[in-house]
Design a protein around this motif. Sequence first.
Motif, PDB file in Angstrom:
ATOM      1  N   CYS A 296       1.314   4.019  -8.079  1.00  0.00           N
ATOM      2  CA  CYS A 296       0.279   3.040  -7.974  1.00  0.00           C
ATOM      3  C   CYS A 296      -1.072   3.179  -8.750  1.00  0.00           C
ATOM      4  CB  CYS A 296       0.383   2.727  -6.463  1.00  0.00           C
ATOM      5  SG  CYS A 296      -0.257   3.900  -5.282  1.00  0.00           S
ATOM      6  N   TRP A 297      -1.204   4.504  -8.616  1.00  0.00           N
ATOM      7  CA  TRP A 297      -2.803   4.922  -9.535  1.00  0.00           C
ATOM      8  C   TRP A 297      -2.509   4.717 -10.809  1.00  0.00           C
ATOM      9  CZ3 TRP A 297       0.759   8.171  -7.146  1.00  0.00           C
ATOM     10  CH2 TRP A 297       1.740   8.849  -8.021  1.00  0.00           C
TER      11      TRP A 297
ATOM     12  N   ARG B 265      -6.083   8.172  -5.565  1.00  0.00           N
ATOM     13  CA  ARG B 265      -6.183   7.246  -4.465  1.00  0.00           C
ATOM     14  C   ARG B 265      -7.054   6.133  -4.761  1.00  0.00           C
ATOM     15  NH1 ARG B 265      -6.038   7.639   1.720  1.00  0.00           N
ATOM     16  NH2 ARG B 265      -7.239   6.033   2.425  1.00  0.00           N
ATOM     17  N   GLU B 266      -8.342   6.664  -5.528  1.00  0.00           N
ATOM     18  CA  GLU B 266      -9.368   5.762  -5.881  1.00  0.00           C
ATOM     19  C   GLU B 266      -8.893   4.829  -6.986  1.00  0.00           C
ATOM     20  OE1 GLU B 266     -13.167   3.790  -5.861  1.00  0.00           O
ATOM     21  OE2 GLU B 266     -12.248   5.406  -4.287  1.00  0.00           O
ATOM     22  N   ALA B 267      -7.996   5.422  -7.806  1.00  0.00           N
ATOM     23  CA  ALA B 267      -7.643   4.549  -8.969  1.00  0.00           C
ATOM     24  C   ALA B 267      -6.509   3.483  -8.628  1.00  0.00           C
ATOM     25  CB  ALA B 267      -6.943   5.576  -9.821  1.00  0.00           C
TER      26      ALA B 267
ATOM     27  N   ALA C  68      -6.883  -2.249  -5.267  1.00  0.00           N
ATOM     28  CA  ALA C  68      -7.224  -2.416  -3.879  1.00  0.00           C
ATOM     29  C   ALA C  68      -6.388  -3.995  -3.473  1.00  0.00           C
ATOM     30  CB  ALA C  68      -8.633  -2.760  -3.999  1.00  0.00           C
ATOM     31  N   TRP C  69      -5.006  -3.534  -3.682  1.00  0.00           N
ATOM     32  CA  TRP C  69      -4.097  -4.608  -3.277  1.00  0.00           C
ATOM     33  C   TRP C  69      -3.309  -3.967  -1.956  1.00  0.00           C
ATOM     34  CZ3 TRP C  69      -1.172  -4.205  -8.612  1.00  0.00           C
ATOM     35  CH2 TRP C  69      -1.952  -4.705  -9.515  1.00  0.00           C
TER      36      TRP C  69
ATOM     37  N   ALA D 241       0.687  -6.306  -4.243  1.00  0.00           N
ATOM     38  CA  ALA D 241       1.477  -5.808  -5.530  1.00  0.00           C
ATOM     39  C   ALA D 241       2.680  -6.441  -5.826  1.00  0.00           C
ATOM     40  CB  ALA D 241       1.569  -4.266  -5.038  1.00  0.00           C
ATOM     41  N   ARG D 242       3.410  -6.636  -4.746  1.00  0.00           N
ATOM     42  CA  ARG D 242       4.848  -7.143  -5.036  1.00  0.00           C
ATOM     43  C   ARG D 242       4.763  -8.522  -5.562  1.00  0.00           C
ATOM     44  NH1 ARG D 242       7.061  -4.752   0.608  1.00  0.00           N
ATOM     45  NH2 ARG D 242       8.305  -2.862  -0.362  1.00  0.00           N
TER      46      ARG D 242
END
Length: 167
Positions: free
Chosen positions: A83-84, A128-130, A133-134, A139-140
């Motif tokens: 996710c990043w 984590r920061e990358a 913000a979803w 995201a789906r």
Amino acid sequence: ADKTLTRPKDENRFSDWLKLRLEAKLTGRGIVSLREVEIRRGEGRGDTKNPGERTDIHITGLVPGPIDGTYETVRVIVEVKGCWHAEVETAKVTQLVNRYLADNDCQHGIYLVGWYVCDQWDQSDWRREATPAWTIDEARQILDQQANDLATDQRSIQAVVLNAALR
């Protein structure tokens, strides 16, 4: 309460895990899953050689053909991202569609994103920061819509956001 901080596995380990899970589920069904399959050889020599095209996971299976007793080969290419990843929102197009499915007899792709967001994720981990913000549901929704937009009569694309968070 004291929480142990953790960090997600990298994309290669995530791909390895997925390949093993697929193997366990698909063994004996005429379906094979392979890691890092080279679908196009690199060109050039030495320092100027371009790398070949390697898929994260390549799934091949046999299905009954139109005539009794015949079989056809079906293929699916799986592109795996954490996710990043800097291109988590665009690699479905840039890698899966424009590279791996382009000029290829395989026209079925799965874009799989491991979603690791949880309280236990070490805050000092740059990944984590990358991460966008979803929520996982956002995201789906975003990736599903993109996959639907990329599908054609000849090409099918599915987006899967796998919840890999600790509970």
